[in-house]
Design an enzyme around this catalytic site. Structure first.
Site, PDB file in Angstrom:
ATOM      1  N   HIS A 478       0.840  -1.210   0.000  1.00  0.00           N
ATOM      2  CA  HIS A 478       0.000   0.000   0.000  1.00  0.00           C
ATOM      3  C   HIS A 478       0.876   1.262   0.000  1.00  0.00           C
ATOM      4  CE1 HIS A 478      -3.642   2.370   1.242  1.00  0.00           C
ATOM      5  NE2 HIS A 478      -2.703   3.157   1.736  1.00  0.00           N
ATOM      6  N   GLU A 479       1.807   1.321   0.934  1.00  0.00           N
ATOM      7  CA  GLU A 479       2.630   2.528   1.046  1.00  0.00           C
ATOM      8  C   GLU A 479       3.552   2.694  -0.159  1.00  0.00           C
ATOM      9  OE1 GLU A 479       1.780   4.714   3.010  1.00  0.00           O
ATOM     10  OE2 GLU A 479       0.515   3.489   4.310  1.00  0.00           O
ATOM     11  N   HIS A 482       1.656   4.429  -2.835  1.00  0.00           N
ATOM     12  CA  HIS A 482       1.724   5.889  -2.662  1.00  0.00           C
ATOM     13  C   HIS A 482       3.069   6.416  -3.176  1.00  0.00           C
ATOM     14  CE1 HIS A 482      -1.911   6.859  -0.512  1.00  0.00           C
ATOM     15  NE2 HIS A 482      -1.639   6.104   0.527  1.00  0.00           N
TER      16      HIS A 482
END
Length: 696
Positions: A478-479, A482
């Site tokens: 997820h990170e 980003h």
């Protein structure tokens, strides 16, 4: 750069590896004078733009604003990075001072009448200026920013708004520090097999490391780091200890004394309501949603309530199953929040015939990082290579170069993966420097993105590999999603670079990227046993994939209840008793007693430690509607790495930042806007009959 005006030039003259800051040359005491000097430089630049005798043009006004404040951006990114990931008492004291000072500074800019007059002139004749689509978006962002900052208010109202913003900045800083204070001050030391019963080796190792970090020479420590508290609640057979630890976790920010956050919440909500009214909005939610895809609180609540009803029904079914396991053990207690994870893990073992302890040896941090990088290379053609011996802001932080297909340097990436007491909880991405293509006053043209990820995985004992849970692995993907949004950015203007998009679109690239973790060929290659090196057995892999929607009711109830409370706070206005409102909302929606909000009000940092996700926590679900539909585009091709779809994804989502309206850029990628059914189906919450005939 005017670094001679700063006490320590290393704050702004970043001459480390490929322009990385020289973290080792910056001391805590450098920040206060550095901020003072950088604020002064920015103020002078703003005054020069506002008082320019020439007629306003896009170049002499908007472009000038886009490149002004470079020193301040650099000092700020270093300081706030440290405040979040490696803080101490000196940094925290300065944070309480700097937050309101920065607010005052930006309020003054937002209320500069001469400057707004130039922006307003350009806005009124924007159709005559021959602007590109990106330039129109940049101009719109500046104009709306000034209006939201009070540029059209009378002087007295402007002064009151500036006062409100300054107070809110200070309250947000204190809120986050209070939560960290509660997390740091609580621990539960365990020793002896009776207290450790049920805890697997990986967790005992992490708890032993936590005990050493806190100065203990022996024993094991339960802390409120999510990477320890959640597995402890999952595996500990000691219900009394689970209850003790859970109640401490749930009570962060609500313990009375100096770290209690309820007064901060009350004052924050009152000030936000007043701010919204000053600016002509019905409430703070209307103010925050004005420039989002959702647009209105009704649209947000409609999605949340639609999902809530399905999630609650599913969670009650799950609760009944857990209750059956409790009864089988000859116990007669209800399912309480400190029981859920423990019995859910037992149910998962029974239903899918595998446990977290069986899975974890195959999820090595190093291999999951490699998997993240491999997916990026397959989709976008970039290569991520670690650079040894480059100092960062903490010894645990690793530095990577990101290179394009032709070998050119695309970005720098920093990975900060392990929990420590100087780091706030959670996981996040941020940038030290954003990509853009504008000429700068130091003679350079454009800047290389410098992006970092912060996680809180349990640090292993010396010489042992870090092993992740499946949730941890998803968090890492997820990170990095980003991070890719920042690193693949290809725009001209800094204000629309990378993650400079609407709040309910920003989670799309990150949540979408999570899907590739579960692609079989990725798990087959990277989910290998840390001792034998053998890949995860196909039988176990199949079980993991089959269990993807297990416990979905619980997870969705945790999230959706938090989002509904957030929206209730910010549509009601001033609130005398925040906990009474929280209880009222939860009672009205029928919150099961066996589950608590993922983020209860006193430690809801997304919403009260600054206003980034205030009236915006829903955005994770809004983006989830998008990401479920977006991954379906790959599934429909039969190839999770389909090159045509990957190119469209890069060109329309990951590289364009906020330079195009999010609805338009999503439609350019997918050909249509999504229906929530794809998201409900992904979560296992959609009924078969509801899906028949739908586009999902």
């Amino acid at each position: 750069m005017s670094s001679n005006l700063l006490v320590n030039p290393a704050l702004v003259d970043w001459n480390g590896h490929h322009g990385l800051p020289r973290f080792d040359q910056v001391k805590d005491e450098d920040f206060a004078p550095g901020f003072d000097a950088a604020l002064g430089i920015h103020e002078a630049e703003i005054e020069a733009i506002a008082s320019n005798p020439e007629e306003p043009t896009f170049t002499n006004t908007v472009v000038a604003l886009e490149t002004a404040g470079d020193e301040l951006s650099r000092v700020s990114s270093l300081f706030w990075g440290k405040a979040g990931a490696h803080t101490n008492e000196n940094i925290q004291a300065l944070e309480r001072e700097i937050a309101p000072k920065m607010s005052r500074h930006y309020s003054k800019i937002g209320m500069n009448a001469a400057l707004f007059s130039r922006i307003d002139t350009l806005w009124e004749k924007r159709k005559e200026l021959g602007l590109t689509l990106e330039e129109e978006r940049v101009l719109e962002r500046h104009w709306k920013g000034f209006v939201k900052a009070g540029a059209k208010l009378a002087k007295a109202e402007q002064e009151r708004l500036a006062d409100i913003n300054e107070k809110l900045a200070g309250l947000g800083a204190k809120f986050g520090q209070n939560v960290l204070g509660d997390e740091k001050s609580w621990s539960l030391k365990l020793s002896g097999e009776a207290e450790l019963d049920g805890l697997p080796v990986f967790l005992r190792d992490a708890m032993a490391s936590a005990a050493r970090e806190r100065g203990e020479t022996d024993g094991y420590m339960v802390t409120l780091s999510r990477s320890i508290i959640e597995p402890f609640l999952t595996f500990s057979t000691r219900r009394d200890l689970r209850e003790q630890a859970f109640k401490a976790w749930a009570a962060r920010g609500q313990n009375g004394g100096e770290t209690d956050n309820l007064g901060i919440v009350r004052e924050t909500l009152s000030l936000r309501a007043e701010k919204a009214k000053l600016l002509g909005y019905e409430n703070f939610a209307a103010y925050k949603l004005d420039n989002t895809m959702a647009k209105t609180a009704d649209a947000v609540n409609s999605l949340l309530r639609k999902v809530w009803d399905k999630a609650r029904s599913k969670a009650l079914e799950e609760e009944a199953s857990l209750g059956g396991l409790i009864a089988e053990e000859g116990k007669n207690h209800e399912v309480m929040p400190w029981d859920w994870r423990h019995y859910a893990e037992k149910l998962r073992q029974r239903t899918f015939d595998f446990s977290e302890t069986e899975l974890k040896p195959y999820l090595q941090l190093e291999k999951i990082i490699e998997a993240c990088f491999d997916v990026a290379e397959r989709l976008f053609g970039i290569k991520v290579v670690e650079v040894k011996g480059v100092a960062a802001y903490h010894p645990d932080v690793r530095v990577f170069e990101v290179r394009d297909r032709d070998g050119s340097l695309k970005a720098l990436f920093l990975g900060d993966y392990f929990a420590r007491s100087s780091k706030r909880s959670g996981a996040w991405m941020n940038s030290l420097q954003s990509q853009h293509k504008l000429p700068l006053k130091n003679g350079a043209t454009g800047e290389l993105p410098i992006i970092y990820n912060v996680c809180n995985f349990a640090k292993p004992a010396e010489g042992k590999p870090a092993l992740l849970s499946l949730d941890d692995a998803r968090t890492l993907f997820h990170e990095f999603g980003h991070a890719l949004h920042g690193m693949l950015s290809d725009v001209t203007y800094p204000s629309v670079s990378g993650t400079g998009v609407s709040r309910d679109f920003v989670e799309l690239p990150s949540q979408l990227y999570e899907h590739w973790l579960a692609v079989p060929e990725i798990l087959e290659k990277y989910a290998v046993h840390h001792e034998t090196g053998k890949p995860m057995p196909k039988a176990l892999l199949d079980k993991v994939l089959a269990a993807r929607t297990f416990n979905a009711g619980f997870a969705t109830v945790e999230f959706t209840s938090s989002a509904l409370v957030d929206m209730a706070f910010h549509t009601r206005g001033a609130v005398e008793d925040p906990m009474a409102v929280q209880k009222e909302v939860l009672d009205e929606i029928g919150m099961p007693a066996s589950i608590v909000m993922r983020h209860a009000t006193p430690h809801f940092q997304h919403v009260f430690s600054g206003d980034g996700y205030s009236a915006g926590y829903y955005s994770y679900m809004w983006s989830e509607v998008l990401d479920a539909d977006a991954f379906s585009a790959f599934e429909e091709t039969g190839n999770a790495f389909d090159p045509v779809m990957a190119r469209k994804l890069k060109n329309n989502i990951y590289s364009v930042g906020g330079s195009i309206d999010p609805e338009e850029t999503y439609k350019a990628f997918r050909g249509k806007l999504p229906d929530p059914q794809a998201m409900l189906k992904k979560k296992g919450l959609a009924m078969v009959e509801e899906l028949s005939g739908s586009d999902a």
